[in-house]
Design an enzyme around this catalytic site. Structure first.
Site, PDB file in Angstrom:
ATOM      1  CG  HIS A 237      19.257 -24.819 -32.230  1.00  0.00           C
ATOM      2  ND1 HIS A 237      17.837 -24.510 -32.249  1.00  0.00           N
ATOM      3  CD2 HIS A 237      19.792 -23.436 -32.516  1.00  0.00           C
ATOM      4  CE1 HIS A 237      17.746 -23.086 -32.728  1.00  0.00           C
ATOM      5  NE2 HIS A 237      18.833 -22.623 -32.488  1.00  0.00           N
TER       6      HIS A 237
ATOM      7  CB  THR B 134      12.708 -23.081 -33.866  1.00  0.00           C
ATOM      8  OG1 THR B 134      13.292 -23.062 -35.120  1.00  0.00           O
ATOM      9  CG2 THR B 134      13.948 -23.504 -32.913  1.00  0.00           C
TER      10      THR B 134
ATOM     11  NE  ARG C 125      24.000 -21.452 -28.672  1.00  0.00           N
ATOM     12  CZ  ARG C 125      22.957 -20.897 -29.372  1.00  0.00           C
ATOM     13  NH1 ARG C 125      22.925 -19.840 -30.072  1.00  0.00           N
ATOM     14  NH2 ARG C 125      21.724 -21.628 -29.234  1.00  0.00           N
TER      15      ARG C 125
ATOM     16  CE1 TYR D 253      14.331 -19.937 -32.345  1.00  0.00           C
ATOM     17  CE2 TYR D 253      15.418 -18.309 -33.431  1.00  0.00           C
ATOM     18  CZ  TYR D 253      15.424 -19.409 -32.946  1.00  0.00           C
ATOM     19  OH  TYR D 253      16.889 -20.053 -33.272  1.00  0.00           O
TER      20      TYR D 253
ATOM     21  N   GLY E  73      21.900 -30.862 -39.206  1.00  0.00           N
ATOM     22  CA  GLY E  73      22.669 -31.156 -38.135  1.00  0.00           C
ATOM     23  C   GLY E  73      24.001 -32.071 -38.491  1.00  0.00           C
TER      24      GLY E  73
ATOM     25  CB  SER F 235      16.724 -16.871 -38.721  1.00  0.00           C
ATOM     26  OG  SER F 235      16.554 -16.695 -37.343  1.00  0.00           O
TER      27      SER F 235
ATOM     28  CE  LYS G 118      16.397 -25.780 -37.748  1.00  0.00           C
ATOM     29  NZ  LYS G 118      16.979 -25.814 -36.215  1.00  0.00           N
TER      30      LYS G 118
END
Length: 380
Positions: free
Chosen positions: A276, A156, A165, A130, A308, A107, A252
């Site tokens: 995601h 992504t 979140r 990203y 997922g 990542s 993605k």
């Protein structure tokens, strides 16, 4: 606990070893977490056809993902803060994936840097990008991935704006952790995690600090990150990224047939059907429920992968049967990493492989490349 037999066993161990704020980061979804739950539960609604008295010998799970040979159609998904589940987590997971013969995807928001992972691996890994407002930084990431000989770039597309979140907000999540009484207690209650973390210098975002303009410490990093995710990212940007990268490109975060067609139009090599992990748009459908419609929409125009909700080898097999050429596991390998380090990642992959192999045989197939909708009850 005896040797873990399931991903759920690894999850339980990780919960007892990893400080709450970091375990919750890996184990949470956006808002009510309805999409996070649906990702798992919708797999359970798909039933398999049991077949008998067929030759089940000489089975193989080997296949390819974006033209690269893999020992099974499973890669390690890009996950942020992996190095906070276990010290040097990205490096450990990458080594486990390499030994297992499956892709590891690093990542952008990793704790260990691109160069850190390259230093402990001998085969190419994949890099997840990203897109930030600072295009010089983005180009720098692409060039660093090239220098590390990464063999695929994963763009992504579903995080232009960060989903809310609640667990992370309540925990006051940061990397490195804050030193409030609450956070000190969370860490003190996980002494083995602390001992490991004391032995590494990698405790913040390795791909960013020292590479982004005017970002030299955690304070400047927090401000930079808050400002940098680019809400203007569009399909028009993919051409520039594809040109700068020049290798296999995977998009993605596709969850709609119309977007799948747009992705195929870009000339990308693959898409990942993904929401995601339920961490962005709560109330969106599960990844597996959208897979058939996306397969129908793009057919053979672009390779289709899925992530997922995968918690078992049976889930992988169901995704392959419904048209996915490859799949990714995020939380399952994080649970293994948090529970047991590199050994836990290897164990998670082994659990997935064994479940997939046995299930494939009991569905009457010997080669993963022959698995299709005929193994799904009601579709054969």
């Amino acid at each position: 606990m005896a040797t873990p037999l399931t991903i759920a066993d690894l999850k339980q161990l990780a919960q007892h070893r990893v400080p709450k704020m970091f375990f919750d980061y890996a184990d949470s979804g956006a808002w009510t977490e309805s999409t996070y739950r649906a990702n798992e539960s919708d797999f359970s609604r798909i039933k398999l056809r049991q077949r008998v008295l067929v030759d089940m010998s000489d089975r193989t799970l080997e296949t390819t993902m974006v033209g690269q040979k893999v020992s099974m159609p499973v890669g390690l998904a890009p996950t942020g803060l992996t190095g906070m589940q276990h010290a040097d987590g990205e490096m450990l997971a990458a080594r486990a994936a390499e030994e297992f013969g499956v892709p590891f995807t690093l990542s952008t928001m990793s704790i260990c840097s691109i160069e850190d992972v390259a230093s402990v691996t001998t085969r190419p890994f994949w890099f997840q990008l990203y897109v930030m407002r600072d295009k010089d930084f983005v180009l720098g990431l692409i060039n660093r991935a090239k220098a590390a000989k990464c063999s695929a770039l994963v763009l992504t597309a579903d995080l232009q704006i960060l989903g809310q979140r609640h667990k992370d907000l309540r925990n006051g999540l940061s990397a490195p952790p804050r030193f409030t009484p609450k956070h000190l207690w969370q860490m003190a209650s996980r002494p083995f995690w602390c001992l490991d973390m004391l032995q590494t210098r990698r405790r913040t975002f390795g791909n960013i600090i020292g590479h982004a303009k005017n970002v030299s410490n955690i304070t400047s990093l927090a401000a930079w990150t808050h400002e940098q995710f680019d809400p203007r990212l569009s399909w028009a940007d993919v051409a520039w990224i594809k040109e700068q990268w020049g290798g296999p490109l995977i998009i993605k975060g596709v969850l709609d047939p119309e977007d799948a067609r747009a992705a195929a139009d870009t000339g990308a090599d693959a898409i990942v059907v993904s929401n995601h992990g339920g961490r962005q748009l709560d109330g969106a459908p599960s990844s597996i429920s959208m897979l058939p419609a996306i397969v129908d929409a793009v057919g053979d125009r672009i390779e289709i992968h899925l992530d997922g909700g995968i918690r078992s080898g049976q889930d992988v097999l169901k995704a392959v049967a419904l048209g996915a050429k490859g799949t990714y596991i995020g939380r399952p390998f994080l649970y293994g990493l948090g529970a047991m380090g590199k050994e836990g990642v290897t164990l998670a992959l082994g659990i997935i492989r064994k479940e997939m192999d046995i299930t494939m045989a009991l569905c009457g197939k010997r080669d993963i490349n022959d698995v299709n909708a005929s193994i799904i009850s009601g579709q054969g």
